[in-house]
Design an enzyme around this catalytic site. Structure first.
Site, PDB file in Angstrom:
ATOM      1  N   GLU A   1      -1.496  -5.716   8.647  1.00  0.00           N
ATOM      2  CA  GLU A   1      -0.732  -5.143   9.752  1.00  0.00           C
ATOM      3  C   GLU A   1      -1.407  -5.479  11.081  1.00  0.00           C
ATOM      4  O   GLU A   1      -2.639  -5.554  11.154  1.00  0.00           O
ATOM      5  CB  GLU A   1      -0.652  -3.615   9.599  1.00  0.00           C
TER       6      GLU A   1
ATOM      7  N   LYS B   1      -1.108  -9.464   2.863  1.00  0.00           N
ATOM      8  CA  LYS B   1      -0.407  -8.974   4.059  1.00  0.00           C
ATOM      9  C   LYS B   1      -1.368  -8.102   4.855  1.00  0.00           C
ATOM     10  O   LYS B   1      -2.094  -7.299   4.275  1.00  0.00           O
ATOM     11  CB  LYS B   1       0.838  -8.160   3.684  1.00  0.00           C
TER      12      LYS B   1
ATOM     13  N   ASP C   1      -1.063  -6.251  -0.420  1.00  0.00           N
ATOM     14  CA  ASP C   1      -1.224  -5.586   0.873  1.00  0.00           C
ATOM     15  C   ASP C   1      -2.695  -5.225   1.036  1.00  0.00           C
ATOM     16  O   ASP C   1      -3.280  -4.587   0.148  1.00  0.00           O
ATOM     17  CB  ASP C   1      -0.397  -4.289   0.832  1.00  0.00           C
TER      18      ASP C   1
ATOM     19  N   ASP D   1       0.841  -1.204   0.000  1.00  0.00           N
ATOM     20  CA  ASP D   1       0.000   0.000   0.000  1.00  0.00           C
ATOM     21  C   ASP D   1       0.877   1.255   0.000  1.00  0.00           C
ATOM     22  O   ASP D   1       0.379   2.376  -0.102  1.00  0.00           O
ATOM     23  CB  ASP D   1      -1.025   0.002   1.148  1.00  0.00           C
ATOM     24  N   SER D   2       2.206   1.056   0.040  1.00  0.00           N
ATOM     25  CA  SER D   2       3.129   2.174  -0.197  1.00  0.00           C
ATOM     26  C   SER D   2       2.898   2.775  -1.585  1.00  0.00           C
ATOM     27  O   SER D   2       3.369   3.871  -1.874  1.00  0.00           O
ATOM     28  CB  SER D   2       4.585   1.716  -0.049  1.00  0.00           C
TER      29      SER D   2
ATOM     30  N   GLU E   1       8.980  -4.215  10.849  1.00  0.00           N
ATOM     31  CA  GLU E   1       9.333  -2.880  10.333  1.00  0.00           C
ATOM     32  C   GLU E   1       9.708  -1.932  11.471  1.00  0.00           C
ATOM     33  O   GLU E   1       9.004  -1.856  12.497  1.00  0.00           O
ATOM     34  CB  GLU E   1       8.158  -2.288   9.541  1.00  0.00           C
TER      35      GLU E   1
HETATM   36  O1  KIV Z   1       3.488  -1.068   1.736  1.00  0.00           O
HETATM   37  C1  KIV Z   1       4.644  -1.513   1.736  1.00  0.00           C
HETATM   38  O2  KIV Z   1       5.408  -1.309   0.797  1.00  0.00           O
HETATM   39  C2  KIV Z   1       5.059  -2.289   2.903  1.00  0.00           C
HETATM   40  C3  KIV Z   1       6.448  -2.795   2.985  1.00  0.00           C
HETATM   41  C4  KIV Z   1       7.514  -1.893   2.706  1.00  0.00           C
HETATM   42  C5  KIV Z   1       6.693  -3.735   4.067  1.00  0.00           C
HETATM   43  O3  KIV Z   1       4.266  -2.531   3.755  1.00  0.00           O
END
Ligand code: KIV
Length: 267
Positions: free
Chosen positions: A117, A115, A86, A47-48, A184
């Site tokens: 959190e 993924k 994510d 989600d980055s 992280e």
């Molecule tokens: O969103 C992302 O890119 C991340 C990672 C860098 C672990 O959660």
């Protein structure tokens, strides 16, 4: 010639203690192909992408629609890596059934795992996903989706109490069935301790070298966004943003001077 065996969540889990698990993010067909063809075992559609691709200040505005769109594009470019999507903010927090429905949509467009959190709090969600057949990558320590309650992007687990809580989270997620765990923004010694305490691989980002693997945001390590704020843990392996700016300026000069297109570019 040896056949290439595609990566699965089970294979990533089994890699603990045998090989370093080298991971990167990717957000579209082109970047997915670059990472996959380099032979990396795990690609995260993070989600980055909210910051790197969509220009938001943080990950909170990212929607299921965004992640679905980018996961499908990444999946079209990948032959061997495990594609992990994510789950964006508020796509899994409201209820376990909402998490299942949204994770299912990600799998249908080509993700092979998701993924999420959070620590102990996420145990029921992780269990339900895994029982349904969806592999889960955990993510603890600095959780960017909790930036408002953390009061910024701060290193976590610095006090003995906070470190003990992270260890509890890691063990709870391991027992719930995650195939690996992103650590992280935590001290390197704590990451090493958690790594030796759990049977699943740890993938560090800002967590020192003694994790089972590492992950970076592709745009950060390639230096793709000129002038972007760079956390201490990022190493820039290239300056592609500056290289792109130079190429664009060169193209502009040549068009203005009439030297592009040349005869070799004409029919
Ligand atoms: O969103 C992302 O890119 C991340 C990672 C860098 C672990 O959660």
């Amino acid at each position: 010639m040896n056949a290439i065996i595609p990566w699965t969540a089970i294979r990533i889990k089994a890699a603990k203690g045998r090989e370093k698990i080298v991971c990167l993010t990717a957000y579209d067909y082109a970047t997915a192909r670059l990472v996959d063809e380099a032979g990396l075992p795990l690609i995260l559609v993070g989600d980055s992408l909210g910051m790197t691709v969509l220009g938001y200040a943080n990950t909170l505005p990212v929607t299921m629609r965004d992640i679905l769109h980018h996961t499908a594009a990444v999946a079209r470019g990948v032959k061997n890596a495990l594609v992990v999507a994510d789950m964006p903010f508020m796509s899994y927090q409201v209820s376990v059934s909402q998490a299942l429905a949204n994770a299912g949509r990600l799998i249908k467009v080509g993700a092979q795992a998701v993924k999420i959190e959070g620590g102990e709090l996420r145990v029921p969600t992780v269990r339900a996903l895994v029982e349904t057949g969806i592999p889960v990558l955990g993510h603890i320590g600095l959780e960017p989706q909790s930036v408002q309650t953390m009061g910024g992007y701060k290193v976590q687990g610095r006090t003995p109490e906070a470190a003990a809580e992270l260890l509890r989270d890691a063990r709870a997620l391991e027992a719930a069935g995650v195939f690996a765990l992103v650590l992280e923004g935590i001290p390197a010694d704590l990451a090493a301790h958690i790594t030796s305490a759990v049977s699943v691989p740890t993938i560090g980002i800002g967590a020192g070298p003694r994790c089972d693997g590492q992950i970076l945001v592709l745009h950060d390590m390639l230096g793709l966004i000129p002038g972007a704020r760079q956390p201490k843990f990022v190493k820039r392996y290239a300056e592609l943003g500056a290289a792109a700016q130079a190429a664009i300026a060169n193209y502009q000069r040549e068009v203005e001077a009439g030297t592009f297109p040349g005869t070799e570019h004409c029919y």
